[in-house]
Design a protein around this motif. Sequence first.
Motif, PDB file in Angstrom:
ATOM      1  N   GLU A  68       0.832  -1.203   0.000  1.00 25.76           N
ATOM      2  CA  GLU A  68       0.000   0.000   0.000  1.00 25.76           C
ATOM      3  C   GLU A  68       0.868   1.255   0.000  1.00 25.76           C
ATOM      4  O   GLU A  68       0.557   2.221  -0.695  1.00 25.76           O
ATOM      5  CB  GLU A  68      -0.942   0.018   1.200  1.00 25.76           C
ATOM      6  N   ALA A 128       0.919   4.027  -2.962  1.00 28.08           N
ATOM      7  CA  ALA A 128       0.663   5.437  -2.654  1.00 28.08           C
ATOM      8  C   ALA A 128       1.783   6.325  -3.185  1.00 28.08           C
ATOM      9  O   ALA A 128       1.525   7.400  -3.743  1.00 28.08           O
ATOM     10  CB  ALA A 128       0.504   5.631  -1.144  1.00 28.08           C
ATOM     11  N   ALA A 159      -3.446   2.431   4.180  1.00 25.31           N
ATOM     12  CA  ALA A 159      -4.818   2.832   4.496  1.00 25.31           C
ATOM     13  C   ALA A 159      -5.112   2.575   5.966  1.00 25.31           C
ATOM     14  O   ALA A 159      -4.498   1.714   6.598  1.00 25.31           O
ATOM     15  CB  ALA A 159      -5.796   2.038   3.636  1.00 25.31           C
ATOM     16  N   ARG A 177      -8.080   1.342   8.251  1.00 29.78           N
ATOM     17  CA  ARG A 177      -9.348   0.609   8.073  1.00 29.78           C
ATOM     18  C   ARG A 177     -10.505   1.303   8.784  1.00 29.78           C
ATOM     19  O   ARG A 177     -11.644   1.166   8.400  1.00 29.78           O
ATOM     20  CB  ARG A 177      -9.212  -0.816   8.570  1.00 29.78           C
ATOM     21  N   ALA A 189     -11.845   4.261   7.358  1.00 30.35           N
ATOM     22  CA  ALA A 189     -11.737   4.067   5.909  1.00 30.35           C
ATOM     23  C   ALA A 189     -10.957   5.191   5.217  1.00 30.35           C
ATOM     24  O   ALA A 189     -11.451   5.844   4.312  1.00 30.35           O
ATOM     25  CB  ALA A 189     -13.115   3.893   5.287  1.00 30.35           C
ATOM     26  N   GLN A 249      -7.961   6.241   2.825  1.00 33.07           N
ATOM     27  CA  GLN A 249      -7.199   5.640   1.737  1.00 33.07           C
ATOM     28  C   GLN A 249      -5.696   5.767   1.968  1.00 33.07           C
ATOM     29  O   GLN A 249      -5.255   6.640   2.715  1.00 33.07           O
ATOM     30  CB  GLN A 249      -7.566   6.333   0.416  1.00 33.07           C
ATOM     31  N   PRO A 250      -4.882   4.931   1.305  1.00 39.44           N
ATOM     32  CA  PRO A 250      -3.433   5.109   1.386  1.00 39.44           C
ATOM     33  C   PRO A 250      -3.060   6.507   0.915  1.00 39.44           C
ATOM     34  O   PRO A 250      -3.742   7.095   0.066  1.00 39.44           O
ATOM     35  CB  PRO A 250      -2.889   4.049   0.422  1.00 39.44           C
ATOM     36  N   SER A 251      -1.991   7.046   1.471  1.00 38.50           N
ATOM     37  CA  SER A 251      -1.577   8.396   1.092  1.00 38.50           C
ATOM     38  C   SER A 251      -0.062   8.469   1.067  1.00 38.50           C
ATOM     39  O   SER A 251       0.622   7.528   1.454  1.00 38.50           O
ATOM     40  CB  SER A 251      -2.143   9.424   2.077  1.00 38.50           C
ATOM     41  N   THR A 308      -3.451  11.790  -1.952  1.00 34.25           N
ATOM     42  CA  THR A 308      -4.265  10.596  -1.751  1.00 34.25           C
ATOM     43  C   THR A 308      -5.235  10.498  -2.922  1.00 34.25           C
ATOM     44  O   THR A 308      -5.289  11.385  -3.771  1.00 34.25           O
ATOM     45  CB  THR A 308      -5.015  10.628  -0.400  1.00 34.25           C
ATOM     46  N   THR A 313      -9.344   9.803  -3.725  1.00 31.80           N
ATOM     47  CA  THR A 313     -10.638   9.773  -3.039  1.00 31.80           C
ATOM     48  C   THR A 313     -11.230   8.371  -3.090  1.00 31.80           C
ATOM     49  O   THR A 313     -10.983   7.610  -4.021  1.00 31.80           O
ATOM     50  CB  THR A 313     -11.645  10.761  -3.670  1.00 31.80           C
ATOM     51  N   ALA A 314     -12.025   8.053  -2.109  1.00 33.98           N
ATOM     52  CA  ALA A 314     -12.678   6.754  -2.044  1.00 33.98           C
ATOM     53  C   ALA A 314     -14.076   6.804  -2.637  1.00 33.98           C
ATOM     54  O   ALA A 314     -14.765   5.804  -2.663  1.00 33.98           O
ATOM     55  CB  ALA A 314     -12.750   6.282  -0.593  1.00 33.98           C
ATOM     56  N   TYR A 351     -12.836   8.201  -7.811  1.00 37.26           N
ATOM     57  CA  TYR A 351     -11.430   7.879  -7.537  1.00 37.26           C
ATOM     58  C   TYR A 351     -10.483   8.888  -8.170  1.00 37.26           C
ATOM     59  O   TYR A 351      -9.709   8.581  -9.048  1.00 37.26           O
ATOM     60  CB  TYR A 351     -11.064   6.470  -8.027  1.00 37.26           C
TER      61      TYR A 351
END
Length: 158
Positions: free
Chosen positions: A36, A40, A70, A72, A75, A77-79, A93, A95-96, A100
């Motif tokens: 991850e 990122a 990320a 959990r 929630a 996201q990886p950055s 990052t 967006t979720a 996206y």
Amino acid sequence: MTETLTQPAISPAAGSPLALLFEIVATTARLTTDEERDVAETAAADHIYTAYPDTLGQAVDHDAWTGYPALRDPAVQPSSVAHLDGGLWLHHTITADADYRDVLTLLVPCTCGHGYVASLLEDENDLLELLEELRPTGGHAVHSGDTGGPYCASTPTC
């Protein structure tokens, strides 16, 4: 008398599309935290080379990014972040939500020294405009309307 209805366990037919999907899910592992981080970092470098070719794409090396996995809960996201110098940071990052899209933020230290001001960058013009404002202060956000100190409108440093 109340009876509880229990749904029978139904297995999909062998060879069916659903059975195949269940098999794929069972053998597909989530990315590790190291993977991850790598994803990122790559996404951040790719974004600045694509969307900011005349500025950040020339100034920020692809190895400058440090990825974070990320979270959990809740929630996130990886950055990835990159230090620019003088206390300025880039944060990237994706967006979720449904589209996206890449999100790039410039974190600028406050003139009071007690925090940072975050500026969302939409494109290279946004970046150039912000840098024009920051140039006279050497890359520090100037207070507008407040007296500075620990009660400024910036996000406090930890």
